[in-house]
Motif scaffolding. Structure first.
Motif, short mmCIF file in Angstrom:
data_model
loop_
_atom_site.label_atom_id
_atom_site.label_comp_id
_atom_site.label_asym_id
_atom_site.label_seq_id
_atom_site.Cartn_x
_atom_site.Cartn_y
_atom_site.Cartn_z
N THR A 153 67.28 83.01 50.68
CA THR A 153 65.93 84.04 50.56
C THR A 153 66.04 85.40 50.60
O THR A 153 65.24 85.79 50.64
CB THR A 153 64.68 83.38 50.91
OG1 THR A 153 64.98 83.11 52.10
CG2 THR A 153 64.27 81.71 50.65
N GLY A 154 67.41 85.11 50.83
CA GLY A 154 67.51 86.90 50.78
C GLY A 154 67.76 87.80 52.51
O GLY A 154 67.99 86.44 53.45
N VAL A 155 67.82 88.71 53.33
CA VAL A 155 67.46 88.95 54.20
C VAL A 155 66.25 89.26 54.44
O VAL A 155 65.03 89.60 54.38
CB VAL A 155 68.27 90.91 54.55
CG1 VAL A 155 68.23 91.15 55.19
CG2 VAL A 155 69.20 90.69 53.78
N SER A 156 66.75 88.26 55.85
CA SER A 156 64.69 88.19 56.17
C SER A 156 64.66 88.96 58.08
O SER A 156 65.81 88.72 58.28
CB SER A 156 64.38 86.89 56.68
OG SER A 156 64.31 86.44 55.43
N GLN A 157 64.06 89.42 57.80
CA GLN A 157 63.68 90.72 59.21
C GLN A 157 61.60 89.98 59.55
O GLN A 157 60.95 89.30 59.08
CB GLN A 157 63.70 92.11 58.67
CG GLN A 157 64.83 92.72 58.54
CD GLN A 157 64.92 93.98 58.67
OE1 GLN A 157 65.16 94.71 58.20
NE2 GLN A 157 64.89 94.63 59.99
N ASP A 158 62.14 90.17 61.53
CA ASP A 158 61.07 89.53 62.16
C ASP A 158 60.57 89.80 63.45
O ASP A 158 62.00 90.62 63.74
CB ASP A 158 60.85 87.89 62.14
CG ASP A 158 59.61 87.42 63.36
OD1 ASP A 158 59.97 87.34 64.32
OD2 ASP A 158 59.03 87.23 62.22
N PRO A 159 59.49 90.64 63.58
CA PRO A 159 58.61 90.59 62.83
C PRO A 159 58.44 91.92 61.49
O PRO A 159 59.23 92.85 61.36
CB PRO A 159 56.94 91.08 63.91
CG PRO A 159 58.15 92.45 64.43
CD PRO A 159 59.45 92.07 64.64
#
Lengths: 115, 115
Positions: free
Chosen positions: B2-8
């Motif tokens: 789903t691509g690049v994920s960043q949290d929070p």
């Protein structure tokens, strides 16, 4: 250090018209990559178009095209048939060389497309 | 993928506290980058990794900042003893090694507010 300059903080264009965003850069490398990114209010950076410096042919992606002048170190973005969804901040960026390491960004141009 | 994920997506912290952000790149991308972006500015490079090796660090990455990518997959960026000047959007990006024409993919960012 490399620098990327976007001299137009803000631009506006009427829907369906054409607009050109300017970008100049400074590098001592012979081959490198240039990019235009779009950042809408949602804040995710989206790739618009890319150009490899050793390729003389200007890149095109549908309504987006570039005018790449290597000797002048100029990399302008032309948006044809502007749409309301094109409203965003546009960033010009450059790599240091021919490998994809760090990107150097300009300060951006806020483009507003009005009906 | 789903691509690049960043949290929070958002973090509000009191001055002096420590914060940690996480980035999950596109799985087959070897390189991972961290940038900081303040309002009205272009992203500024902080650091990047190739697999688990940290290849370059900006002078912006003071001793209060540390980044890791322990297994060459996700990365964390920690800021110790936060200051108001640390308030910014922290962007993560990834790129493949070898398929340079694909360029970089950015995450949606983590917005840090230090009060």
């Amino acid at each position: 250090a490399q620098t990327v300059t976007q001299s137009q903080p803000e631009m506006s264009v009427q829907e369906a018209e054409t607009v050109t965003l300017s970008c100049t850069y400074d590098t001592s490398e012979n081959n490198y990559y240039l990019f235009w990114y779009k950042q809408p209010p949602s804040r995710q950076m989206i790739l618009v178009i890319r150009q490899e410096a050793y390729k003389q042919q200007n890149a095109t992606e549908n309504r987006f095209s570039v005018n790449f002048q290597k000797a002048a170190k100029s990399f302008s973005l032309k948006i044809s048939d502007s749409q309301l969804g094109d409203t965003a901040m546009y960033f010009c960026a450059c790599t240091r060389g021919s490998t994809l390491g760090r990107l150097y960004f300009g300060r951006g141009t806020q483009l507003t497309v009005w009906p | 993928d789903t691509g690049v994920s960043q949290d929070p997506r958002h973090k509000i912290t009191k001055r002096g506290q420590n914060v940690t952000f996480r980035c999950d790149p596109i799985s087959e991308h070897n390189r991972l980058y961290w940038y900081r972006q303040t309002l009205g500015q272009g992203p500024e490079f902080l650091t990047y990794f190739q697999n688990e090796a940290q290849l370059e660090k900006s002078r912006l990455l003071s001793d209060r900042f540390s980044a890791e990518r322990p297994k060459g997959s996700f990365s964390t960026l920690e800021i110790q003893r936060t200051e108001q000047g640390d308030s910014a959007m922290y962007l993560c990006a990834s790129s493949p090694l070898g398929r340079r024409g694909e360029g970089y993919t950015f995450g949606s960012g983590t917005r840090l507010t230090v009060v």
